[in-house]
Scaffold this motif. Structure first.
Motif, PDB file in Angstrom:
ATOM      1  N   VAL A 266     -10.036   2.740 -10.046  1.00 52.96           N
ATOM      2  CA  VAL A 266      -9.547   3.012  -8.696  1.00 52.96           C
ATOM      3  C   VAL A 266      -8.701   1.825  -8.277  1.00 52.96           C
ATOM      4  O   VAL A 266      -9.091   0.673  -8.495  1.00 52.96           O
ATOM      5  CB  VAL A 266     -10.724   3.188  -7.706  1.00 52.96           C
TER       6      VAL A 266
ATOM      7  N   THR B 287      -6.498   0.211  -4.862  1.00 54.92           N
ATOM      8  CA  THR B 287      -6.175   0.295  -3.444  1.00 54.92           C
ATOM      9  C   THR B 287      -5.413  -0.959  -3.057  1.00 54.92           C
ATOM     10  O   THR B 287      -5.319  -1.909  -3.844  1.00 54.92           O
ATOM     11  CB  THR B 287      -7.427   0.502  -2.571  1.00 54.92           C
TER      12      THR B 287
ATOM     13  N   ALA C  96     -14.153   3.082  -1.737  1.00 54.58           N
ATOM     14  CA  ALA C  96     -13.210   3.216  -2.848  1.00 54.58           C
ATOM     15  C   ALA C  96     -13.909   2.934  -4.175  1.00 54.58           C
ATOM     16  O   ALA C  96     -13.715   3.662  -5.156  1.00 54.58           O
ATOM     17  CB  ALA C  96     -12.024   2.271  -2.650  1.00 54.58           C
TER      18      ALA C  96
ATOM     19  N   GLY D  39     -15.096   5.465  -8.524  1.00 50.84           N
ATOM     20  CA  GLY D  39     -14.823   5.226  -9.943  1.00 50.84           C
ATOM     21  C   GLY D  39     -15.758   4.204 -10.536  1.00 50.84           C
ATOM     22  O   GLY D  39     -16.797   3.876  -9.956  1.00 50.84           O
TER      23      GLY D  39
ATOM     24  N   LEU E 272     -12.889  -1.124  -9.547  1.00 46.45           N
ATOM     25  CA  LEU E 272     -11.997  -1.194  -8.391  1.00 46.45           C
ATOM     26  C   LEU E 272     -11.053  -2.378  -8.531  1.00 46.45           C
ATOM     27  O   LEU E 272     -11.489  -3.524  -8.687  1.00 46.45           O
ATOM     28  CB  LEU E 272     -12.790  -1.338  -7.088  1.00 46.45           C
TER      29      LEU E 272
ATOM     30  N   ILE F 281      -7.210   6.877  -9.867  1.00 45.66           N
ATOM     31  CA  ILE F 281      -7.330   7.205  -8.440  1.00 45.66           C
ATOM     32  C   ILE F 281      -6.649   6.108  -7.621  1.00 45.66           C
ATOM     33  O   ILE F 281      -6.894   4.918  -7.845  1.00 45.66           O
ATOM     34  CB  ILE F 281      -8.807   7.311  -7.994  1.00 45.66           C
TER      35      ILE F 281
ATOM     36  N   VAL G 229      -6.479   4.908  -3.742  1.00 46.93           N
ATOM     37  CA  VAL G 229      -7.136   5.071  -2.453  1.00 46.93           C
ATOM     38  C   VAL G 229      -6.350   4.305  -1.403  1.00 46.93           C
ATOM     39  O   VAL G 229      -5.998   3.140  -1.607  1.00 46.93           O
ATOM     40  CB  VAL G 229      -8.592   4.546  -2.481  1.00 46.93           C
TER      41      VAL G 229
END
Length: 129
Positions: A4, A6, A24, A28, A31, A89, A91
């Protein structure tokens, strides 16, 4: 492994930032957080960050829900960052809703709601009294 990614400025770190990052991370296995450089923050918010970019990066890196960090130099390079991180992903806070839907061919794009009544602007206003 599901990565993930972000992004944020994370100036005047507050519980809203923490809640977003924790949510977030739960999406997953790993991060990765892009922290806006001082120049990018000035460009997108028309104000200087309270804390310099290296300190903000260090704070985010120290959070147990964060596995890795990097500096984000440009909003227009989100696709490059997604690829470099191997993210499945992306976020973002829901204040960016729709802005990065064009990346859905690279990864899932998820917009998470912000923590109600908490914002960096609000914290700064409270400090200023």
């Amino acid at each position: 492994m599901k990565t993930v990614v972000t992004f944020g400025t994370f100036d005047v770190l507050h519980v809203g930032h923490l809640h977003l990052l924790e949510r977030a991370a739960r999406l997953g296995d790993r991060l990765v957080v892009g922290v806006s450089t001082d120049a990018l923050n000035q460009e997108k918010k028309a104000r200087s960050a309270v804390y310099p970019e290296h300190e903000r990066l260090e704070l985010i890196r120290a959070l147990r829900c964060v596995d890795d960090t990097f500096f984000e130099h440009s909003l227009e390079k989100k696709a490059d960052y997604v690829r470099e991180c191997g993210a499945s992903i992306l976020v973002m806070g829901d204040d960016w809703k729709g802005r990065f839907d064009n990346l859905s061919s690279l990864c899932d794009v998820v917009y998470l709601p912000r923590t109600p009544s908490i914002s960096t602007t609000g914290v700064l206003e409270k400090i200023r009294g």
